[in-house]
Design a protein around this motif. Structure first.
Motif, PDB file in Angstrom:
ATOM      1  N   PHE A 128      -2.999  -4.144   6.205  1.00  0.00           N
ATOM      2  CA  PHE A 128      -1.925  -3.262   6.658  1.00  0.00           C
ATOM      3  C   PHE A 128      -1.521  -3.590   8.093  1.00  0.00           C
ATOM      4  CE2 PHE A 128      -0.246   0.712   8.398  1.00  0.00           C
ATOM      5  CZ  PHE A 128       0.717   1.013   7.450  1.00  0.00           C
ATOM      6  N   PHE A 139       0.821  -1.211   0.000  1.00  0.00           N
ATOM      7  CA  PHE A 139       0.000   0.000   0.000  1.00  0.00           C
ATOM      8  C   PHE A 139       0.857   1.262   0.000  1.00  0.00           C
ATOM      9  CE2 PHE A 139      -3.119  -2.932   2.165  1.00  0.00           C
ATOM     10  CZ  PHE A 139      -3.867  -3.115   1.029  1.00  0.00           C
ATOM     11  N   THR A 140       2.089   1.188   0.468  1.00  0.00           N
ATOM     12  CA  THR A 140       2.948   2.369   0.450  1.00  0.00           C
ATOM     13  C   THR A 140       3.384   2.692  -0.975  1.00  0.00           C
ATOM     14  OG1 THR A 140       4.864   0.985   0.961  1.00  0.00           O
ATOM     15  CG2 THR A 140       3.791   2.067   2.800  1.00  0.00           C
ATOM     16  N   GLN A 180      -8.402  -3.307   3.612  1.00  0.00           N
ATOM     17  CA  GLN A 180      -7.064  -2.747   3.422  1.00  0.00           C
ATOM     18  C   GLN A 180      -6.403  -2.446   4.758  1.00  0.00           C
ATOM     19  OE1 GLN A 180      -8.280   0.504   0.911  1.00  0.00           O
ATOM     20  NE2 GLN A 180      -7.373  -0.466  -0.906  1.00  0.00           N
ATOM     21  N   LYS A 202       1.573   2.121  -3.557  1.00  0.00           N
ATOM     22  CA  LYS A 202       0.363   2.617  -4.222  1.00  0.00           C
ATOM     23  C   LYS A 202      -0.068   3.976  -3.682  1.00  0.00           C
ATOM     24  CE  LYS A 202      -1.586  -1.876  -5.315  1.00  0.00           C
ATOM     25  NZ  LYS A 202      -2.737  -2.760  -5.167  1.00  0.00           N
ATOM     26  N   ARG A 203       0.652   4.476  -2.671  1.00  0.00           N
ATOM     27  CA  ARG A 203       0.326   5.764  -2.045  1.00  0.00           C
ATOM     28  C   ARG A 203      -1.103   5.785  -1.498  1.00  0.00           C
ATOM     29  NH1 ARG A 203       4.770   8.975  -1.198  1.00  0.00           N
ATOM     30  NH2 ARG A 203       6.131   8.908  -2.996  1.00  0.00           N
ATOM     31  N   LEU A 204      -1.472   4.713  -0.795  1.00  0.00           N
ATOM     32  CA  LEU A 204      -2.806   4.607  -0.228  1.00  0.00           C
ATOM     33  C   LEU A 204      -2.941   5.564   0.958  1.00  0.00           C
ATOM     34  CD1 LEU A 204      -5.531   3.022  -0.032  1.00  0.00           C
ATOM     35  CD2 LEU A 204      -4.387   1.585   1.639  1.00  0.00           C
ATOM     36  N   ASP A 205      -4.000   6.338   0.955  1.00  0.00           N
ATOM     37  CA  ASP A 205      -4.303   7.221   2.085  1.00  0.00           C
ATOM     38  C   ASP A 205      -5.024   6.383   3.136  1.00  0.00           C
ATOM     39  OD1 ASP A 205      -4.816   9.323   3.772  1.00  0.00           O
ATOM     40  OD2 ASP A 205      -6.335  10.250   2.490  1.00  0.00           O
ATOM     41  N   LEU A 206      -4.418   6.222   4.304  1.00  0.00           N
ATOM     42  CA  LEU A 206      -4.998   5.369   5.336  1.00  0.00           C
ATOM     43  C   LEU A 206      -6.325   5.897   5.862  1.00  0.00           C
ATOM     44  CD1 LEU A 206      -1.849   4.284   7.361  1.00  0.00           C
ATOM     45  CD2 LEU A 206      -3.129   2.993   5.666  1.00  0.00           C
ATOM     46  N   LYS A 235      -8.642   6.976   4.008  1.00  0.00           N
ATOM     47  CA  LYS A 235      -9.661   6.582   3.040  1.00  0.00           C
ATOM     48  C   LYS A 235      -9.643   5.084   2.742  1.00  0.00           C
ATOM     49  CE  LYS A 235      -9.469  11.065   0.763  1.00  0.00           C
ATOM     50  NZ  LYS A 235      -9.128  11.765  -0.465  1.00  0.00           N
ATOM     51  N   ALA A 236      -8.839   4.340   3.464  1.00  0.00           N
ATOM     52  CA  ALA A 236      -8.698   2.906   3.211  1.00  0.00           C
ATOM     53  C   ALA A 236      -9.925   2.141   3.696  1.00  0.00           C
ATOM     54  CB  ALA A 236      -7.463   2.374   3.912  1.00  0.00           C
ATOM     55  N   SER A 237     -10.227   1.043   3.001  1.00  0.00           N
ATOM     56  CA  SER A 237     -11.345   0.199   3.412  1.00  0.00           C
ATOM     57  C   SER A 237     -10.932  -0.644   4.618  1.00  0.00           C
ATOM     58  CB  SER A 237     -11.756  -0.721   2.259  1.00  0.00           C
ATOM     59  OG  SER A 237     -10.750  -1.698   2.037  1.00  0.00           O
TER      60      SER A 237
END
Length: 50
Positions: free
Chosen positions: A38, A20-21, A34, A23-27, A29-31
């Motif tokens: 994590f 996820f890092t 996800q 992919k630059r996932l915003d935690l 806004k994560a489901s």
């Protein structure tokens, strides 16, 4: 012995589970799935390093 199991799990996680890092996932806004992945990866990594 316990540490060896976590090191193997960490290698398996790196190969199978998404990063996820990268992919630059915003935690924020994560489901929930996800966030669970994590948290699991974080737990395995922490135990592999101890």
């Amino acid at each position: 012995m316990k540490k060896d199991v976590f090191k193997i799990l960490a290698r398996l996680n790196k190969a199978v589970l998404p990063s996820f890092t990268k992919k630059r996932l915003d935690l924020a806004k994560a489901s929930k799935l996800q966030m669970a992945i994590f948290g699991y990866k974080l737990w395995v990594t922490k135990n592999a390093l101890d």
